[in-house]
Design a protein around this motif. Structure first.
Motif, PDB file in Angstrom:
ATOM      1  N   HIS A  10       8.442 -49.729 -68.163  1.00 26.81           N
ATOM      2  CA  HIS A  10       8.474 -49.768 -69.953  1.00 26.81           C
ATOM      3  C   HIS A  10       7.228 -49.202 -70.382  1.00 26.81           C
ATOM      4  N   PHE A  11       6.350 -48.825 -69.370  1.00 29.53           N
ATOM      5  CA  PHE A  11       4.959 -48.171 -70.028  1.00 29.53           C
ATOM      6  C   PHE A  11       4.974 -46.447 -70.031  1.00 29.53           C
ATOM      7  N   GLY A  12       6.269 -46.097 -69.533  1.00 29.87           N
ATOM      8  CA  GLY A  12       6.335 -44.541 -69.743  1.00 29.87           C
ATOM      9  C   GLY A  12       5.509 -43.825 -68.515  1.00 29.87           C
ATOM     10  N   ASP A  13       5.546 -42.720 -68.544  1.00 28.83           N
ATOM     11  CA  ASP A  13       4.666 -41.591 -67.517  1.00 28.83           C
ATOM     12  C   ASP A  13       3.386 -42.172 -67.462  1.00 28.83           C
ATOM     13  N   SER A  14       2.939 -42.349 -65.990  1.00 25.48           N
ATOM     14  CA  SER A  14       1.698 -42.924 -65.719  1.00 25.48           C
ATOM     15  C   SER A  14       0.628 -41.867 -65.528  1.00 25.48           C
ATOM     16  N   LEU A  15       1.212 -40.448 -65.905  1.00 29.11           N
ATOM     17  CA  LEU A  15       0.078 -39.393 -65.948  1.00 29.11           C
ATOM     18  C   LEU A  15      -0.002 -38.960 -67.321  1.00 29.11           C
ATOM     19  N   GLN A  16       0.227 -39.599 -68.077  1.00 29.32           N
ATOM     20  CA  GLN A  16       0.265 -39.247 -69.416  1.00 29.32           C
ATOM     21  C   GLN A  16      -1.023 -40.000 -70.031  1.00 29.32           C
ATOM     22  N   PRO A  17      -1.584 -39.450 -71.028  1.00 34.05           N
ATOM     23  CA  PRO A  17      -2.573 -40.191 -71.867  1.00 34.05           C
ATOM     24  C   PRO A  17      -2.046 -41.524 -72.349  1.00 34.05           C
ATOM     25  N   LEU A  18      -2.865 -42.575 -72.158  1.00 35.39           N
ATOM     26  CA  LEU A  18      -2.642 -43.832 -72.957  1.00 35.39           C
ATOM     27  C   LEU A  18      -2.255 -43.706 -74.555  1.00 35.39           C
ATOM     28  N   ASP A  19      -1.383 -44.420 -74.991  1.00 37.14           N
ATOM     29  CA  ASP A  19      -1.029 -44.438 -76.581  1.00 37.14           C
ATOM     30  C   ASP A  19      -0.593 -45.737 -76.973  1.00 37.14           C
ATOM     31  N   PRO A  20      -1.296 -46.490 -77.140  1.00 34.61           N
ATOM     32  CA  PRO A  20      -0.918 -47.620 -77.965  1.00 34.61           C
ATOM     33  C   PRO A  20      -0.264 -47.572 -79.292  1.00 34.61           C
ATOM     34  N   LEU A  21      -0.422 -46.510 -79.829  1.00 38.76           N
ATOM     35  CA  LEU A  21       0.278 -46.406 -81.112  1.00 38.76           C
ATOM     36  C   LEU A  21       1.807 -46.490 -80.911  1.00 38.76           C
TER      37      LEU A  21
END
Length: 305
Positions: A10-21
Motif C-alpha cells: 500500500h506504499f506504492g512503487d518502491s523506486l519512486q520518490p517518497l511522497d507523504p502528501l
C-alpha cells in the motif's frame, strides 16, 4: 527472504520518490542521512514561524544532482509545513499544497511560456480548492505571469496560505530567478534544479530578490549513510530473520569510490535483494563481491533496463 527495500504494497512503487502528501505513511520511511537531514533541518528552522508568511512570501530551492532526493525532500518539506500550519492553535490560516510538478515542460519553450503554463494550472487548481475570493472562470484570458504571481495574495481568500510545488526546471535558471522576484505574501514556492553550477552563477540575482530563496543542498552519500539507510529499511520487516546484512566492508567500498545518490543506492539494493531472494539457500551475508557482480550485471551499462 523479503526484500528489505520493497515497500509494503500500500506504499506504492518502491523506486519512486517518497511522497507523504499522497501517502501519509511515507512520512515514517524517510532516512535522516547526513546531507538530507541537514537540508530538512534548515527548512524547518527557516520556515518555522507561520506568522511571518502573513507579511511576506517565501521560496526554497533544492539543489543537487539527479536522483539525489530533491523531489522526496521537497515533498517532505511541503508535508511538514502544511501539517505545522494546520495544527490546532498554530494560526488562523489554512494551508493548502498545490502540486505542479506534473506540469509538462517541453524543450524549446521559453521561460515566459513555461511560467505562463504553470500560472494557468496554478490558478485553476486554486479555484478548484476554493482558495480564491473570486472565481477563475473557464475561457478566461490568461494574463502573463508578472500579472498573476505578484498579485496572487489579492486573489487568495484571507484565511488561505498556499504551498506551491513548481515543476523541476530545465537548464534555465532565469526561471527560478523570475519566480524568486515575484513570490507574493501568503505563498511559499518550492523549486528544484539539478544544475548546481548554473544555479550558483545566478547567486547575485537570487540575493537581489525581494525575498531571497532558502537553498537546500543535497550531496553524495557517505559510507555511514549506507549503514543508516540499510538499518532503516530493515525495520520494514523486523520479523524476517532471513534478510542478510551487507558485510562491513561494503559501505566504504561502495560509497567511497565515487559519488552516489540515495536514489541510485535504493535502486541498486532493491534490485540486488530482489535477485538474491530467489537464491537457495539464501546468502548469509552480502559481500562486496556479490555487490560488484550484481552491479556489473544489472547496471545501466549492462543488460537490465
Amino acid at each position: 527472504m523479503t526484500n528489505p527495500f520493497r515497500f509494503p504494497d500500500h506504499f506504492g512503487d518502491s523506486l519512486q520518490p517518497l511522497d507523504p502528501l499522497e501517502h501519509p505513511e511515507h512520512a515514517d520511511l524517510y532516512v535522516d542521512l547526513d546531507g538530507f537531514e541537514a537540508a530538512f533541518t534548515l527548512f524547518q528552522q527557516r520556515f518555522g514561524s507561520p506568522e511571518s508568511f502573513d507579511r511576506s512570501g517565501a521560496m526554497a530551492i533544492a539543489v543537487g544532482d539527479r536522483h539525489f532526493g530533491k523531489t522526496a525532500l521537497l515533498n517532505r518539506c511541503a508535508y511538514w509545513l502544511r501539517e505545522t500550519l494546520n495544527a490546532p492553535g498554530s494560526n488562523s490560516m489554512v494551508a493548502d499544497v498545490v502540486d505542479l510538478k506534473w506540469v509538462p515542460v517541453a524543450d524549446g519553450q521559453t521561460t515566459e511560456e513555461r511560467m505562463k503554463l504553470v500560472c494557468h494550472h496554478l490558478m485553476k487548481r486554486l479555484d478548484y480548492l476554493n482558495c480564491l475570493e473570486k472565481p477563475w472562470g473557464e475561457g478566461k484570458e490568461q494574463p502573463p505571469p508578472e500579472d498573476v504571481l505578484p498579485y496572487l495574495d489579492g486573489w487568495l481568500r484571507e484565511d488561505r496560505l498556499v504551498i506551491v510545488q513548481l515543476p523541476p526546471t530545465a537548464d534555465v535558471q532565469e526561471e527560478l530567478v523570475a519566480y524568486a522576484k515575484m513570490v507574493p505574501r501568503r505563498v511559499i514556492l518550492l523549486g528544484e534544479t539539478a544544475y548546481a553550477r548554473q544555479f550558483d552563477d545566478k547567486a547575485a540575482e537570487f540575493r537581489g530578490a525581494r525575498i531571497p530563496p532558502v537553498v537546500l543542498r543535497l550531496g553524495k552519500l557517505r559510507p555511514a549513510d549506507g549503514v543508516t539507510f540499510y538499518n532503516k529499511r530493515r525495520e520494514l520487516y523486523p520479523d524476517d530473520a532471513k534478510i542478510p546484512a551487507p558485510a562491513n566492508n561494503v559501505w566504504p567500498e561502495l560509497l567511497g569510490t565515487r559519488p552516489m545518490s540515495v536514489g541510485e543506492l535504493q535502486r541498486i539494493l532493491y534490485d540486488l535483494y530482489d535477485d538474491e531472494s530467489t537464491h537457495k539457500p539464501p546468502a548469509k551475508s552480502v559481500t562486496m563481491k556479490v555487490m560488484l557482480k550484481h552491479y556489473l550485471k544489472y547496471s545501466e551499462f549492462g543488460g537490465k533496463k
